[in-house]
Scaffold this active site. Sequence first.
Site, short mmCIF file in Angstrom:
data_model
loop_
_atom_site.label_atom_id
_atom_site.label_comp_id
_atom_site.label_asym_id
_atom_site.label_seq_id
_atom_site.Cartn_x
_atom_site.Cartn_y
_atom_site.Cartn_z
N GLY A 41 0.85 -1.19 0.00
CA GLY A 41 0.00 0.00 0.00
C GLY A 41 0.88 1.24 0.00
O GLY A 41 2.06 1.19 -0.37
N HIS B 287 4.12 27.12 -21.59
CA HIS B 287 5.05 26.19 -22.26
C HIS B 287 6.48 26.58 -21.93
O HIS B 287 6.79 27.77 -21.97
CB HIS B 287 4.83 26.25 -23.77
CG HIS B 287 5.81 25.38 -24.52
ND1 HIS B 287 5.69 24.01 -24.56
CD2 HIS B 287 6.94 25.70 -25.22
CE1 HIS B 287 6.70 23.51 -25.27
NE2 HIS B 287 7.47 24.51 -25.68
P1 NAD Z 1 -2.84 0.63 2.97
O1 NAD Z 1 -4.24 0.29 3.28
O2 NAD Z 1 -2.54 1.76 2.06
O3 NAD Z 1 -2.09 -0.65 2.38
C1 NAD Z 1 -2.01 -1.87 3.08
C2 NAD Z 1 -1.70 -2.97 2.08
O4 NAD Z 1 -1.40 -4.13 2.81
C3 NAD Z 1 -2.87 -3.29 1.17
O5 NAD Z 1 -2.44 -3.38 -0.15
C4 NAD Z 1 -3.38 -4.63 1.71
O6 NAD Z 1 -3.96 -5.44 0.71
C5 NAD Z 1 -2.10 -5.22 2.24
N1 NAD Z 1 -2.28 -6.22 3.30
C6 NAD Z 1 -3.16 -6.19 4.32
N2 NAD Z 1 -2.98 -7.26 5.13
C7 NAD Z 1 -1.95 -7.96 4.60
C8 NAD Z 1 -1.27 -9.16 4.98
N3 NAD Z 1 -1.62 -9.83 6.08
N4 NAD Z 1 -0.25 -9.59 4.20
C9 NAD Z 1 0.12 -8.91 3.08
N5 NAD Z 1 -0.49 -7.78 2.68
C10 NAD Z 1 -1.50 -7.29 3.43
O7 NAD Z 1 -2.16 0.85 4.40
P2 NAD Z 1 -0.73 1.41 4.77
O8 NAD Z 1 0.16 1.43 3.60
O9 NAD Z 1 -0.33 0.69 6.00
O10 NAD Z 1 -1.08 2.90 5.16
C11 NAD Z 1 -1.96 3.16 6.27
C12 NAD Z 1 -2.80 4.40 6.02
O11 NAD Z 1 -1.96 5.54 5.97
C13 NAD Z 1 -3.55 4.30 4.71
O12 NAD Z 1 -4.91 4.50 4.98
C14 NAD Z 1 -3.03 5.40 3.87
O13 NAD Z 1 -4.06 6.12 3.23
C15 NAD Z 1 -2.29 6.31 4.84
N6 NAD Z 1 -1.06 6.74 4.15
C16 NAD Z 1 -1.20 7.60 3.12
C17 NAD Z 1 -0.09 7.98 2.41
C18 NAD Z 1 -0.25 8.92 1.28
O14 NAD Z 1 -1.29 9.55 1.20
N7 NAD Z 1 0.74 9.06 0.43
C19 NAD Z 1 1.16 7.48 2.73
C20 NAD Z 1 1.26 6.58 3.77
C21 NAD Z 1 0.12 6.22 4.48
#
Ligand code: NAD
Length: 471
Positions: free
Chosen positions: A189, A450
């Site tokens: 994620g 541009h």
């Molecule tokens: P996320 O929800 O973005 O991603 C988590 C990922 O882990 C998903 O793809 C999911 O399918 C996977 N996953 C879940 N359980 C798993 C498992 N047991 N084994 C393998 N994969 C698994 O969560 P995150 O990356 O932890 O971020 C947390 C929150 O923080 C999010 O809601 C995000 O929006 C926020 N965040 C945002 C940004 C940004 O806006 N750029 C950056 C970092 C975090």
Amino acid sequence: MADYNVIVIGAGPAGYVAAIRCAQLGMKTACIEKWTNDSGKQILGGTCLNVGCIPSKALLDSSHHYYFMKKHAAEHGILFDNLHADVAAMQKRKGEVVTALTQGIAGLFKKNKIDSVEGLAKLLPGKQIEITAYDGSKKTLSADNIIIATGSIPVTIPPAQVDNQYILDSTGALAIDAVPAKLGVIGAGAIGLELGSVWCRLGSQVTVLEALPDFLAVADRKIAAAAQKELKTQGLDIRLSAKVTGTEIKDGQVVVNYEDKNGAQQIIVNKLIVAVGRKPFSEGLGAAEIGIKINERGFIEVDANRQTAVPGIYAIGDVIGGPMLAHKGSEEGVMVAERLAGQKSEMHYDIMPWVIYTHPEVAWVGKTEQQLKAEGVEYNVGQFPFMASGRARAHGDTSGMIRLLADKKTDQILGVHIFGISASELLAEAVLAMECQASSEDLARTIHAHPTLAEAMHEAALGADGRMIHA
Ligand code: NAD
Ligand code: FAD
């Protein structure tokens, strides 16, 4: 008479913005925050400024500069000897960026005459709040209205228990003090891809284990495919449909067992980051005890005014669910403050910008092509590759594209999806266009300077009508 018109609990991006807007609107405001340093000095800014958005971007920027110097500087005719990354210096810089910004919020509170109260807030009946300070002392304050903005914490999973030595949560991953030769990441994620990128750029061999079969399942499919291909080129080994079954610390390394469609698999890494999502935080708040409803996933339930089940107590930000994004919480803070002042503020959750700060960045707003198809909406697509942008060529950064989706009948822009250089900044034009219910023709008729990267947005808008000039 209550001590304050409004007390905000939590000084993250939801809470501190709510407090400032309340104060701007003439309300006597206090903000209670429990975060302190080791000497008990209160620190404002919450997850975002201290262990989230800001430190991650500081490390992303530093590691990008290093990666650029290593891989691309010679293309620009920049040659040097003895390039090396000083992780301690990067971490020091990260700390300075964070401190400047968190102290900036303290300054904003002072400027807006907001009382910043250090301590853990516990709700009592009758809109009273008991505050336990770092030194153990207690006091009680009352308010006409209370805004809860207590945020979220990382989700943990049983097969990979975080010890923040070998198995790290996002906070531990931001504090790594030397480049691990091999790094594992659970979850592809936002956090997994951003922090995986940081250490990959600095030289780690990074393996990302993602449970789902699709990469970035929420993103536009063509954008996700382009991002996956590019990140692979940069060295991120992303393994999909990978379910972690167990971990073991052995000889100073982490043995990670997982299953995929080919059966049992194993990787051995020096550090493992667990980035599988975040969960709401309301521990010690006493919310349920005074009648606030909390759903089965731990989120505080609110109505359209973001009011909880207890009249006069509101909740905003990560603790109420929806997108866990800093800007979402901040806008909710503004909305609640303005509604308390009698204004009819609204926010449009369907026009929420999303950005993943890899390089290049992934950014989008509105509907994806797969969503429009599922909803049976007919649409036109304008797709412009950065390869055809003069400015992207000058930068030497041409991967990716902009995809603009517009309603076939009305031409209204329904979604914009970007994978490419400065996608986070380019997206703002699309968000504004969608807020104004603009058509692709509106963007196509707008003069863009541009040579700029923004011309790619112009071209994508032209493309929705089949009249791109440069591709
Ligand atoms: P996320 O929800 O973005 O991603 C988590 C990922 O882990 C998903 O793809 C999911 O399918 C996977 N996953 C879940 N359980 C798993 C498992 N047991 N084994 C393998 N994969 C698994 O969560 P995150 O990356 O932890 O971020 C947390 C929150 O923080 C999010 O809601 C995000 O929006 C926020 N965040 C945002 C940004 C940004 O806006 N750029 C950056 C970092 C975090
Ligand atoms: P928080 O920021 O979590 O703040 C809540 C505050 O409340 C904390 O300071 C906490 O100490 C305090 N608190 C809690 N309970 C009490 C109590 N009882 N009494 C007193 N104080 C209390 N989002 C983005 O939009 N863009 C990004 O680039 C981005 N990058 C991220 C990177 C990482 C590594 C992480 C972990 C998150 C990232 N996020 C990003 C998500 C973002 O940080 C959160 O969505 C945001 O911080 C939520 O704001 P909030 O104010 O609701 O909660």
